[in-house]
Design a protein around this motif. Structure first.
Motif, short mmCIF file in Angstrom:
data_model
loop_
_atom_site.label_atom_id
_atom_site.label_comp_id
_atom_site.label_asym_id
_atom_site.label_seq_id
_atom_site.Cartn_x
_atom_site.Cartn_y
_atom_site.Cartn_z
N GLY A 210 23.45 -4.28 -98.23
CA GLY A 210 24.21 -4.44 -99.71
C GLY A 210 25.59 -3.77 -99.49
O GLY A 210 26.16 -4.28 -100.41
N GLU A 211 26.05 -3.30 -98.61
CA GLU A 211 27.29 -3.16 -98.28
C GLU A 211 27.99 -3.74 -97.22
O GLU A 211 27.24 -4.32 -96.35
CB GLU A 211 27.43 -1.40 -97.79
N PRO A 212 29.37 -3.89 -97.26
CA PRO A 212 29.98 -4.57 -96.02
C PRO A 212 29.98 -3.85 -94.77
O PRO A 212 29.69 -2.64 -94.65
CB PRO A 212 31.58 -4.35 -96.43
N LEU A 213 30.05 -4.51 -93.83
CA LEU A 213 30.02 -3.85 -92.50
C LEU A 213 31.23 -3.02 -92.41
O LEU A 213 32.29 -3.34 -92.63
CB LEU A 213 29.81 -5.26 -91.41
N GLN A 214 30.86 -1.82 -91.43
CA GLN A 214 31.66 -0.92 -90.95
C GLN A 214 32.03 -0.86 -89.57
O GLN A 214 31.09 -1.16 -88.79
CB GLN A 214 31.38 0.56 -91.71
N ASP A 215 33.30 -0.75 -89.10
CA ASP A 215 33.65 -0.56 -87.94
C ASP A 215 33.29 0.86 -87.44
O ASP A 215 33.51 1.65 -87.87
CB ASP A 215 35.20 -0.69 -87.58
N ILE A 216 32.24 0.93 -86.43
CA ILE A 216 31.76 2.06 -85.87
C ILE A 216 32.75 2.46 -84.60
O ILE A 216 33.15 3.55 -84.31
CB ILE A 216 30.44 1.99 -85.46
N GLY A 217 33.21 1.54 -83.86
CA GLY A 217 33.77 1.86 -82.61
C GLY A 217 34.02 0.53 -81.77
O GLY A 217 33.32 -0.52 -81.89
N SER A 218 34.75 0.75 -80.77
CA SER A 218 34.87 -0.35 -79.67
C SER A 218 35.40 0.08 -78.37
O SER A 218 35.69 1.34 -78.33
CB SER A 218 36.22 -1.35 -80.18
N VAL A 219 35.27 -0.75 -77.35
CA VAL A 219 35.49 -0.08 -76.12
C VAL A 219 36.07 -1.44 -75.23
O VAL A 219 35.14 -2.60 -75.45
CB VAL A 219 34.42 0.55 -75.32
N LYS A 220 36.86 -1.24 -74.43
CA LYS A 220 37.19 -2.25 -73.45
C LYS A 220 36.93 -2.04 -71.96
O LYS A 220 37.24 -1.15 -71.61
CB LYS A 220 38.80 -2.68 -73.35
N LEU A 221 36.15 -2.67 -71.42
CA LEU A 221 35.42 -2.51 -69.83
C LEU A 221 35.99 -3.62 -69.10
O LEU A 221 35.22 -4.73 -69.36
CB LEU A 221 34.15 -2.48 -70.18
N GLU A 222 36.66 -3.28 -68.18
CA GLU A 222 37.44 -4.33 -67.27
C GLU A 222 36.38 -5.09 -66.41
O GLU A 222 36.29 -5.91 -65.71
CB GLU A 222 38.74 -3.93 -66.61
N GLU A 223 35.17 -3.91 -66.17
CA GLU A 223 33.97 -4.18 -65.07
C GLU A 223 33.38 -5.28 -65.76
O GLU A 223 32.37 -5.88 -64.96
CB GLU A 223 33.53 -2.90 -64.78
N LEU A 224 33.13 -5.65 -67.08
CA LEU A 224 32.24 -6.35 -67.46
C LEU A 224 32.20 -7.81 -66.94
O LEU A 224 33.51 -8.52 -67.30
CB LEU A 224 32.43 -6.62 -69.29
N GLY A 225 31.50 -8.49 -66.60
CA GLY A 225 31.49 -9.96 -66.20
C GLY A 225 31.46 -10.73 -67.21
O GLY A 225 31.23 -10.46 -68.50
N ASP A 226 31.69 -11.88 -66.78
CA ASP A 226 31.37 -13.04 -67.88
C ASP A 226 30.17 -13.52 -68.56
O ASP A 226 30.18 -13.33 -69.75
CB ASP A 226 31.95 -14.51 -67.30
N THR A 227 29.14 -13.29 -67.84
CA THR A 227 27.70 -13.46 -68.47
C THR A 227 26.87 -12.21 -68.39
O THR A 227 26.87 -11.36 -67.34
CB THR A 227 26.86 -14.41 -67.36
N ILE B 110 24.27 -9.73 -99.62
CA ILE B 110 22.87 -10.12 -99.34
C ILE B 110 22.62 -10.73 -98.13
O ILE B 110 21.74 -10.99 -97.60
CB ILE B 110 22.46 -10.95 -100.61
N ALA B 111 23.90 -11.24 -97.14
CA ALA B 111 23.57 -11.66 -96.04
C ALA B 111 24.99 -11.63 -95.29
O ALA B 111 26.20 -11.83 -95.86
CB ALA B 111 23.24 -13.25 -96.13
N TYR B 112 24.94 -11.46 -93.91
CA TYR B 112 26.17 -11.30 -93.02
C TYR B 112 26.06 -12.52 -92.27
O TYR B 112 24.98 -12.54 -91.31
CB TYR B 112 26.03 -9.80 -92.34
N LEU B 113 26.94 -13.26 -91.96
CA LEU B 113 26.89 -14.43 -91.40
C LEU B 113 28.18 -14.85 -90.58
O LEU B 113 29.06 -14.52 -90.89
CB LEU B 113 26.05 -15.56 -91.91
N TYR B 114 27.87 -15.89 -89.48
CA TYR B 114 29.19 -16.76 -89.32
C TYR B 114 29.21 -18.17 -89.82
O TYR B 114 28.01 -18.81 -89.58
CB TYR B 114 29.05 -16.78 -87.60
N GLY B 115 30.09 -18.27 -90.59
CA GLY B 115 30.10 -19.67 -91.34
C GLY B 115 31.50 -19.71 -92.02
O GLY B 115 32.59 -19.24 -91.68
#
Length: 500
Positions: free
Chosen positions: A162-179, A470-475
């Motif tokens: 019922g509420e908008p999404l809130q940013d909780i946090g983020s992190v950049k990981l250089e070791e993270l692979g493509d898959t 009522i819905a959070y989506l990619y569109g």
């Protein structure tokens, strides 16, 4: 009318390996980790497309399990979660793992049995759970979780439904692979011989496109046809295609949807199935502006004509030869009058630098302009209320795209939403009680409504009151451009986007 059948739960336990075959997949997930045990299970309900993950620890020995897919590149995973059947020490949520095993790069959007919500990660392959970093959310009992990957960065968002999404946090990981492995997890360490259980629904993994993506050159990404229960927010995918389709209407019978695809109109049962093409005669270059009269007898369509642009026509509800309504283009239909004899539409006419709202009888006569936009201003999405007292629309007269309404003669224009986001395409429920609309991020240019964005579907009372999500989506474009309420005002149909 659309009904959800009583389902039979498919219990998928005692898996012999981490990899699952297509036949043994759990919903959208093709793999499972640490489920080959009588102490862990994954359940998928194919009727409401929900998941139950369970785990039981003995003598405080931690037990964990997950279901996931291998995902290359950027992604967005979103899910609702209910942790109320977990012990205080239990944890569940969304996960991103670089590889199976305990000592690996892991990121989790977690809610525990206490309702505490946090973003947790390890930033090296050697780090274990005790070495994880953690960002705690400011509130408790979030029930919508989201993880998004942008390159080497993982972002966590969360919301109370019922509420908008809130940013909780983020992190950049250089070791993270493509898959990486992306999915759902549960962790139990209560040691009391009882199962911890987490329920998940509205689980979606979306593959976003780049900011400069050009569908005209690079092709359209895939679409899902979804049906949403507006009371509880639960959604079901009834049709998918690795190409473009848009803008569902609900047929008057309540058992089918009408939508546009490949320049034509199609119907599909609300339970899913094979789309059936509707006869629209020579009109074979339709866009996403179409809809059904209040008496359920006529369909208005918008057909692109060479050298004129989009023109509005009507056809019988079962199909037939189109009859022209607007000889001048471009004209895009958006709403019927309750008398079933007039339509409202947006059009650009000579002497105007932008679009305005017009109404006209389907039997002929002159069109009547209801707005007079200024330079840089845009209006769209005009639609009558069922009682005929108002025409609702979206407009940017305030500087931000918001929901407005006016009287049928164009007078008494009134702004209804006051949002930092850009709100488009208001649709009034058949019972006249609710306004549903799509909301775009504030970073989108005010007069644009592009595809392939993180958007929300919102509703608010027609009598006034705060909107709720009522819905959070990619569109975006094509998601809910036209009226898509079910006849009983309980459901909405819409289109979401996702690449592969």
């Amino acid at each position: 009318m659309f009904k959800i059948k009583i389902s039979v739960l498919l219990l998928l336990v005692l898996l012999t390996s981490n990899a699952m075959t297509q036949e043994n997949s759990i919903g959208i997930f093709r793999q499972g980790n640490n489920l080959a045990s009588s102490y862990k299970s994954a359940i998928y309900n194919s009727e409401d497309q929900s998941y139950i993950l369970s785990a039981k620890s003995l003598d405080k020995r931690e037990q964990s399990g997950s279901v996931y897919n291998d995902i290359a590149g950027d992604f967005i995973i979103t899910a609702n979660v209910d942790q109320s059947k977990m012990a205080l020490e239990g944890r569940a949520g969304l996960m991103v793992n670089q590889s199976p095993g305990k000592n690996t790069i892991q990121l989790k959007a977690t809610v525990d049995g206490n309702g505490r919500t946090y973003f947790q990660w390890s930033n090296s392959p050697e780090a274990g759970e005790a070495d994880s970093n953690k960002i705690s959310a400011p509130k408790y009992n979030y029930d919508v979780l989201q993880l998004e990957r942008k390159g080497k960065t993982i972002l966590m968002r969360a919301a109370h439904w019922g509420e908008p999404l809130q940013d909780i946090g983020s992190v950049k990981l250089e070791e993270l692979g493509d898959t990486v492995k992306v999915g759902l997890f549960i962790n139990s360490q209560n040691g009391n011989n009882n199962y911890d259980q987490a329920n998940f629904w509205n689980v979606r993994i979306d593959k976003p496109v780049s900011e400069n993506y050009n569908p005209g050159k690079e092709g359209w990404i895939g679409c899902r046809m979804e049906i949403l229960d507006v009371d509880n927010g639960k959604r079901r995918v009834i049709y998918e295609k690795d190409d473009r389709f848009e803008a569902p209407n609900w047929m008057p019978s309540g058992d089918k949807l009408l939508f546009n695809m490949d320049g034509s109109l199609f119907t599909i049962p609300v339970e899913g199935g094979k789309p059936q093409k509707l006869n629209t005669g020579f009109a074979d270059n339709l866009n996403n502006d179409h809809g059904i009269s209040f008496n359920g007898e006529i369909i208005a369509i918008s057909h692109h004509v060479e050298n004129k642009g989009s023109l509005v026509y009507t056809v019988p509800i079962d199909g037939g030869t189109p009859e022209l309504v607007t000889p001048e283009g471009p004209s895009y239909w958006h709403g019927w009058a309750p008398n079933n004899q007039e339509v409202v539409y947006v059009a650009m006419r000579k002497g105007s630098s932008g679009y305005n709202i017009y109404k006209k009888s389907i039997k002929g006569g002159d069109e009547v302009a209801l707005t007079n936009t200024k330079e840089g201003e845009h209006v769209d999405g005009c639609e009558y209320s069922p009682d005929g007292k108002y025409i609702y629309y979206n407009g940017s007269a305030s500087g931000t795209m918001q929901i407005w309404r006016m009287k049928p003669d164009g007078s008494a224009k009134e702004q209804l939403t006051f949002d930092a986001r850009n709100d488009w395409f208001p649709h009034i429920s058949p019972d006249g009680k609710w306004i549903a609309y799509i909301s775009f991020p504030s970073t989108i240019p005010v007069n644009d409504h592009p595809s392939f964005k993180r958007v929300t579907l919102n509703i608010m009372p027609t009598t006034g009151g705060a909107p709720r999500v009522i819905a959070y989506l990619y569109g975006g474009q094509g998601t809910i451009n036209v009226p898509s309420w079910s006849p009983d005002s309980k459901y909405l149909a819409f289109v979401s986007n996702s690449g592969k």
